[in-house]
Design an enzyme around this catalytic site. Structure first.
Site, PDB file in Angstrom:
ATOM      1  N   LYS A 199     -37.773 -20.836  57.840  1.00 41.58           N
ATOM      2  CA  LYS A 199     -37.477 -18.944  57.063  1.00 41.58           C
ATOM      3  C   LYS A 199     -38.671 -18.601  57.983  1.00 41.58           C
ATOM      4  O   LYS A 199     -40.202 -19.172  56.906  1.00 41.58           O
ATOM      5  CB  LYS A 199     -36.787 -18.718  56.079  1.00 41.58           C
ATOM      6  CG  LYS A 199     -36.709 -17.692  55.948  1.00 41.58           C
ATOM      7  CD  LYS A 199     -35.800 -17.376  54.556  1.00 41.58           C
ATOM      8  CE  LYS A 199     -35.472 -15.758  53.714  1.00 41.58           C
ATOM      9  NZ  LYS A 199     -34.913 -15.944  53.165  1.00 41.58           N
ATOM     10  N   SER A 255     -30.897 -13.249  52.955  1.00 43.57           N
ATOM     11  CA  SER A 255     -31.668 -12.890  53.625  1.00 43.57           C
ATOM     12  C   SER A 255     -32.003 -13.950  54.799  1.00 43.57           C
ATOM     13  O   SER A 255     -32.487 -14.081  55.376  1.00 43.57           O
ATOM     14  CB  SER A 255     -33.118 -12.656  52.947  1.00 43.57           C
ATOM     15  OG  SER A 255     -33.118 -13.946  52.118  1.00 43.57           O
ATOM     16  N   SER A 296     -29.924 -16.037  48.975  1.00 44.46           N
ATOM     17  CA  SER A 296     -29.950 -15.564  50.405  1.00 44.46           C
ATOM     18  C   SER A 296     -29.749 -17.278  50.681  1.00 44.46           C
ATOM     19  O   SER A 296     -30.608 -17.191  52.512  1.00 44.46           O
ATOM     20  CB  SER A 296     -31.235 -15.203  49.768  1.00 44.46           C
ATOM     21  OG  SER A 296     -31.764 -14.296  49.786  1.00 44.46           O
TER      22      SER A 296
END
Lengths: 139, 468
Positions: free
Chosen positions: B83, B161, B185
């Site tokens: 990420k 996310s 997330s």
């Protein structure tokens, strides 16, 4: 009194009053306050230190204070001025503040004793078999 | 390369076996996944940056080491993505935010260092919701790379996310990825894309070099095809780190007991608000419980009475307001993609300090009460999410049913409990659904064992989407 990065207080008050319909009613006292604050220092001096004469009903009526949401929104936008605040932003922030106040109220109503300390250094908690202290054990 | 499809959706153990059997080299594997990232990454809005040169150099080194007899372990030579909130020296780290898309750091995040030392090959910085969703996004288009698109249906959201890790692993663009979770997330994109995704105990994995949304709630974790893969990756990234004062000061080792010695589990369930759960999710959940009855006992429990969501959201709001005050006051915030994110953080700047402190005080009580409750169980089993993913054109409120059906998500994130989601079927649209195991602090091995046992009895984790 303004710089390019600071939103004019009169303009701000007008924006709130005119654009944000949800705030219109609540902003009336704020607009008045803001206008008063914006008077040049010289104007204030002209009046001297004497309080303004009040009409009889004004003297006895309790002051009409703006709501906590409006006070916080005012503080926030003055502390962090921006030309980007528009109606959607004002309304969004106003809703968020209202939610935050409700959240704080809920937290404040939770029964806590004076001895209920916050964990100033947070760590995941696992009671040990022997001591009940913070865990140093592994699985 | 005679079996590309099998490579795309192979597990870490399967790929490792092929590497060690000399059926494929790390350079070949890396080329394969790089080409998929470059071809399909933009299709899913899953990639911020492909790190081709770095990846090929690392893969070449991996091959040379294996040839020389140096084997760094299960991740040796395996491609992966992170990420884009993990710092990488010499490679921009955007945090998903347009005004920060060229942001540079002068060191690698600890997780990136540990994965390099484990021999893994960094192939991509993966897309994410801007600033990890901390500014209150309400719809999918909340990243400068565009809305994350689901590996199973590009008209639907990948979740957030950790949107890029979700769709990239789901679509077979990388064998595994590292995501982060402050509140949901990892679980959300893993659930929506049919992955096995793990949220470790708070402090298990160093946060050094990761964007801080909430210093006391951020967790980094693996997003993989199987629970076993999650264990392998967690084994590489877990452990104390002097650069992260919140890291747990003891080592952690993945324990994969022999399948010949099956254990019995003590599972707990919660009263689920099925009014907010899609019928297919409920059916899949009930079928999962039936499967788990083969390996454990069940007891329905109630969570102690606490304002879990209020505590969690207050802590995040207050910590993010301090972490991002400069970002907001500088004006950068107004360049974010989602209109609601541009002003969504401002109210947090005026939350009274006593609200934050009260949240911390209540959190301490939650920790003790939850630990006492969970000490009787190996895992609490819940549906991961209330619905399968929904259309990117709609606001979340129109289809998500509030995302979760119990208060466990807020509770476990607020107090840093580990959890793992595994796929358990499909919804009405044909998108994956998930089953979540939540455990006591420090019990990653226990919930991994439960999730593995579930996957030994089901084949949902072997299902793959059509990628085109």
């Amino acid at each position: 009194m303004s710089s390019p990065n600071r939103i004019d207080r009169r303009h701000f008050a007008a924006q709130l009053a005119v654009r944000a319909s949800v705030l219109t009613a609540a902003m009336a006292p704020l607009a008045a306050t803001s206008a008063a604050e914006n008077k040049p220092v010289a104007d204030k001096n002209e009046k001297g230190d004497k309080p303004a004469e009040k009409k009889p009903d004004e003297a006895t009526a309790p002051p009409e204070l703006p709501s906590a949401e409006v006070i916080l929104l005012t503080y926030l936008t003055r502390r962090h001025p921006s030309d980007h605040y528009d109606e959607a932003a004002f309304q969004g922030i106003f809703r968020d503040i209202r939610g935050d106040i409700a959240r704080g109220k809920q937290l404040g109503e939770f029964p806590l004793k004076n001895s209920d300390e916050p964990a100033f250094v947070f760590a995941a908690y696992r009671k040990t078999e022997e001591s009940g202290a913070r865990s140093q054990e592994s699985e | 390369m005679n079996e590309p499809f099998a490579f795309a959706f192979a597990t870490i153990r399967e790929l490792g076996a092929k590497l060690r059997a000399r059926e494929v080299t790390s350079v070949q594997l890396t080329e394969f996944f790089l080409s998929r990232l470059e071809k399909f990454g933009p299709v899913y809005n899953a990639v911020v940056r492909v790190t081709r040169d770095l990846a090929l150099a690392q893969a070449k080194q991996s091959d040379e080491e294996l040839k020389a007899g140096k084997d760094r372990g299960p991740l040796h030579g395996i491609p992966f993505g992170v990420k884009d909130l993990l710092a990488t020296k010499g490679i921009p780290t955007s945090w998903g935010a347009a005004p920060l898309k060229d942001q540079m750091f002068d060191e690698d995040a600890t997780v990136v260092v540990l994965l390099r030392e484990a021999g893994a090959v960094l192939c991509a910085k993966l897309a994410m919701v801007e600033l990890a969703g901390g500014f209150g996004y309400k719809q999918a288009n909340a990243s400068f790379t565009g809305p994350g698109l689901n590996a199973w249906d590009k008209t639907c959201w990948s979740g957030g996310s950790s949107s890029g890790p979700g769709s990239a692993v789901g679509a077979g663009l990388v064998p595994f990825a590292i995501g982060s979770e402050t509140w949901g997330s990892i679980m959300t994109p893993a659930g929506y894309n049919g992955l096995s995704g793990m949220r470790p105990t708070y402090g298990r994995v160093s946060r050094h070099g990761a964007m801080a949304l909430s210093w006391t709630m951020d967790k980094l974790g693996p997003m993989c095809r199987t629970a076993d893969d999650c264990g392998l990756v967690l084994n590489a990234i877990a452990g104390p780190d002097p650069l992260d004062p919140s890291s747990i000061p003891r080592e952690w080792t993945y324990e994969r007991e022999s399948p010949s010695k099956p254990r019995r589990f003590r599972f707990a369930t919660l009263e689920v608000d099925f009014a907010r759960v899609a019928p297919e999710i409920r059916a899949n959940y009930e079928a999962s419980l039936e499967a788990l009855k083969q390996i454990g006992s069940f007891e329905e429990i109630k969570l102690p009475e606490f304002p879990y969501g209020t505590v969690a959201s207050t802590i995040i709001s207050c910590e993010m307001s301090a972490a991002f005050e400069g970002f907001m006051t500088s004006g950068d915030v107004w360049e974010l993609t989602a209109p609601e994110d541009r002003f969504g953080g401002f109210s947090n700047l005026v939350i009274p300090a006593k609200d934050y402190i009260n949240a911390l005080r209540i959190r301490g009580k939650i920790q003790r009460a939850m630990d006492e409750l969970l000490s009787r169980f190996d895992a609490v089993v819940t549906p991961t999410l209330n619905t399968e993913s929904g259309p990117i054109t709609q606001k979340f409120a129109e289809w998500s049913q509030g995302f979760t059906s119990t208060e466990l998500s807020g509770a476990s994130n607020a107090i840093g409990l580990p959890g793992i989601t595994v796929p358990n079927g499909f919804g009405a649209r044909g998108l994956p659904t998930g089953l979540e195991f939540t455990g006591r602090a420090d019990n990653e091995n226990t919930i991994l064992a439960a999730a593995r046992a579930y996957q030994q009895r089901t084949d949902w984790h072997t299902k793959t989407p059509k990628v085109e």
